[in-house]
Design an enzyme around this catalytic site. Structure first.
Site, mmCIF file in Angstrom:
data_model
loop_
_atom_site.group_PDB
_atom_site.id
_atom_site.type_symbol
_atom_site.label_atom_id
_atom_site.label_comp_id
_atom_site.label_asym_id
_atom_site.label_seq_id
_atom_site.Cartn_x
_atom_site.Cartn_y
_atom_site.Cartn_z
ATOM 1 N N SER A 116 79.094 50.829 9.448
ATOM 2 C CA SER A 116 79.032 50.833 8.005
ATOM 3 C C SER A 116 77.537 50.642 7.358
ATOM 4 O O SER A 116 77.618 50.119 6.242
ATOM 5 C CB SER A 116 79.924 49.923 7.374
ATOM 6 O OG SER A 116 80.106 48.678 7.736
ATOM 7 N N SER A 148 80.957 64.513 10.211
ATOM 8 C CA SER A 148 81.085 65.778 10.751
ATOM 9 C C SER A 148 82.109 65.876 11.833
ATOM 10 O O SER A 148 82.490 66.997 12.358
ATOM 11 C CB SER A 148 79.521 66.282 11.518
ATOM 12 O OG SER A 148 78.822 66.819 10.568
ATOM 13 N N GLY A 189 79.290 61.817 13.813
ATOM 14 C CA GLY A 189 79.324 62.268 12.169
ATOM 15 C C GLY A 189 78.612 61.299 11.474
ATOM 16 O O GLY A 189 78.331 59.947 11.743
ATOM 17 N N THR A 245 68.182 62.289 0.646
ATOM 18 C CA THR A 245 66.976 62.125 1.108
ATOM 19 C C THR A 245 66.276 60.809 0.240
ATOM 20 O O THR A 245 65.186 60.561 1.084
ATOM 21 C CB THR A 245 66.250 63.418 0.694
ATOM 22 O OG1 THR A 245 66.339 63.470 -0.607
ATOM 23 C CG2 THR A 245 66.629 64.482 1.767
ATOM 24 N N TYR A 282 71.775 73.351 14.607
ATOM 25 C CA TYR A 282 72.819 72.792 13.730
ATOM 26 C C TYR A 282 72.556 72.982 12.144
ATOM 27 O O TYR A 282 71.724 72.845 11.721
ATOM 28 C CB TYR A 282 73.084 71.177 14.047
ATOM 29 C CG TYR A 282 74.211 70.567 13.789
ATOM 30 C CD1 TYR A 282 75.296 70.618 14.556
ATOM 31 C CD2 TYR A 282 74.207 70.068 12.413
ATOM 32 C CE1 TYR A 282 76.417 69.839 14.098
ATOM 33 C CE2 TYR A 282 75.469 69.233 12.064
ATOM 34 C CZ TYR A 282 76.755 69.469 12.968
ATOM 35 O OH TYR A 282 77.527 68.738 12.306
ATOM 36 N N SER A 283 73.808 73.468 11.604
ATOM 37 C CA SER A 283 73.778 73.785 10.060
ATOM 38 C C SER A 283 75.211 73.503 9.527
ATOM 39 O O SER A 283 76.082 74.116 9.959
ATOM 40 C CB SER A 283 73.379 75.066 9.986
ATOM 41 O OG SER A 283 73.418 75.480 8.733
ATOM 42 N N ASN A 284 75.117 72.767 8.568
ATOM 43 C CA ASN A 284 76.394 72.534 7.677
ATOM 44 C C ASN A 284 76.716 73.998 7.100
ATOM 45 O O ASN A 284 77.976 73.989 6.752
ATOM 46 C CB ASN A 284 76.077 71.344 6.750
ATOM 47 C CG ASN A 284 75.983 69.878 7.384
ATOM 48 O OD1 ASN A 284 76.868 69.373 7.990
ATOM 49 N ND2 ASN A 284 74.841 69.500 7.318
#
Length: 425
Positions: free
Chosen positions: A351, A82, A327, A148, A182-184
């Site tokens: 990572s 993000s 992000g 998910t 929060y929303s993509n």
């Protein structure tokens, strides 16, 4: 999303040369120690970079591949998650500065009929609300199987999902009440608006307006590559690993088509490019003063931190604050931040992501504190600089100088968590 922190800066010419060298050596040692601590807290690999007026420090720890044990490479590529939103917000605000659009424009002005159904109404949502996550639009990422579960990842890792489909997923749900959430979806809609206004893809605008002027040659959107390469990271890179369930196996999620993320979280970068972007943003090279003031005018997230237009403001336990955008995507967590004057910045890429994220977050908090809460006199000057610019922001911000770990809950969504949430950006 993931982890990046900010370092307070050392003013050139304020210390004797010998003393400056000692401070730089100490900063490198502390960064290396802190990066090792993050790895030991539970991730496979970490890379970090700090840029200050006196120079650049970097550190790596852990392995890039669990099978071969090869070390994390220097200058490795990673998925920034993000942090992409801050790049997109910068493009939108540049267009505002050029009077090609207005923050008070409605979605429906540019995309008539796209945001509609189940109580969603594009005639009542402004661009400012999209940028600020106060639109109430549902986050489509909650409904994507690829994010998910391990099985969902195996089945859908190379799916190509157009933005219209992502918005349609969100339209199946009723909107929220318009408070910060929060929303993509907000940034996918913004990407569509950028294309409507300019006639070009959002990534092309990012490239021409930000990447080329700053010579960020290692940052790009993978959907601009050939279809055969869109799911892959270039070399060198550390493989990304996701533990979808507590106690479950670490799944290599390095290969992943990020069309599901687009302008919300798709960009690939390096620590060098990312720190340089954040410094350029805050020192005024990318936005006019009016637009930078708009970006950094924040709202209360009700959870300990504040959010502006594509940028988050987090308090420091030693006083003051820093600007950032966490992000996170499967396998990678990024945190990048910068002091308010743009003079000192840090980027961290982790990572792997695991459900037991709290020890990792504590180690990251310590890294940020060591970087920003310096005892030298320049740190106090940086904090005065922050206060001098407060007229650009909401004066209520000071009341949120609580423990910045509380802010993690602001991002307990699939897009910008400071802690791992199973899927996000």
């Amino acid at each position: 999303m993931a982890l990046v922190a900010v370092l307070a800066l050392l003013c050139a010419g304020t210390l004797p040369a010998a003393s400056t060298a000692a401070v730089d050596d100490q900063g490198q040692r502390v960064l290396r120690r802190d990066v090792d601590a993050i790895r030991l807290a539970g991730v496979t690999g970490v890379q970090a970079e700090v840029r200050t007026p006196r120079g650049q420090w970097s550190a790596r720890s852990g392995v890039a591949d669990l099978g071969t044990g090869r070390p994390v490479p220097k200058g490795g590529y990673f998925r920034m998650g993000s942090n992409t939103k801050t790049f997109v917000a910068t493009v939108v605000l540049q267009l505002v500065g050029q009077r090609r659009l207005s923050l008070d424009d409605t979605v429906d002005r540019w995309l008539p009929g796209v945001v509609r159904g189940n109580g969603n109404d594009g005639t009542r949502i402004t661009l400012r609300q999209l940028l600020q996550h106060t639109s109430g639009l549902y986050d489509y990422a909650n409904d994507l199987p690829v994010l998910t579960s391990a099985e969902g990842y195996r089945r859908h890792w190379n799916d190509d999902i157009p933005p219209q489909r992502l918005v349609a997923i969100a339209m199946r749900h009723k909107p929220g009440d318009g408070s910060w959430s929060y929303s993509n979806t907000n940034y996918v809609v913004l990407g569509m608006i950028i294309k409507k206004v300019t006639g070009r893809d959002w990534s092309t605008e990012v490239t021409d307006r930000i990447l080329r002027p700053l010579r960020l040659t290692h940052t790009f959107a993978p959907h601009t590559r050939t279809p055969q390469r869109r799911a892959y990271l270039p070399h060198p890179h550390a493989s990304g690993y996701e533990q979808f369930t507590k106690g479950g196996p670490l799944i290599d999620t390095t290969r992943l088509n990020h069309s599901w993320a687009g302008p919300a979280a798709e960009l690939i970068t390096t620590t060098d490019d990312l720190t340089r972007f954040w410094q350029a943003l805050m020192d005024g090279r990318l936005l006019r003063p009016t637009q930078l003031a708009q970006m950094t005018t924040t709202v209360d997230t009700r959870l300990g931190g504040r959010y502006g237009l594509g940028i988050a403001r987090l308090p420091l336990p030693c006083g003051g604050w820093y600007w950032t955008h966490p992000g996170s995507v499967p396998g990678y967590a990024t945190r990048a931040g910068v002091t308010g004057n743009g003079r000192r910045a840090i980027a961290l890429s982790l990572s792997s992501r695991v459900p037991a994220w709290e020890p990792v977050e504590r180690a990251t908090d310590t890294t940020i504190q060591h970087a920003l809460c310096r005892t030298d006199h320049q740190n106090h000057q940086d904090h005065r600089d922050h206060r001098d610019h407060r007229d650009h922001r909401d004066h209520r911000d000071h009341r949120d100088h609580r423990d910045h770990r509380d802010h993690r809950d602001d991002y307990n969504s699939p897009a910008i968590p400071l802690r791992r949430t199973g899927h996000n950006t």
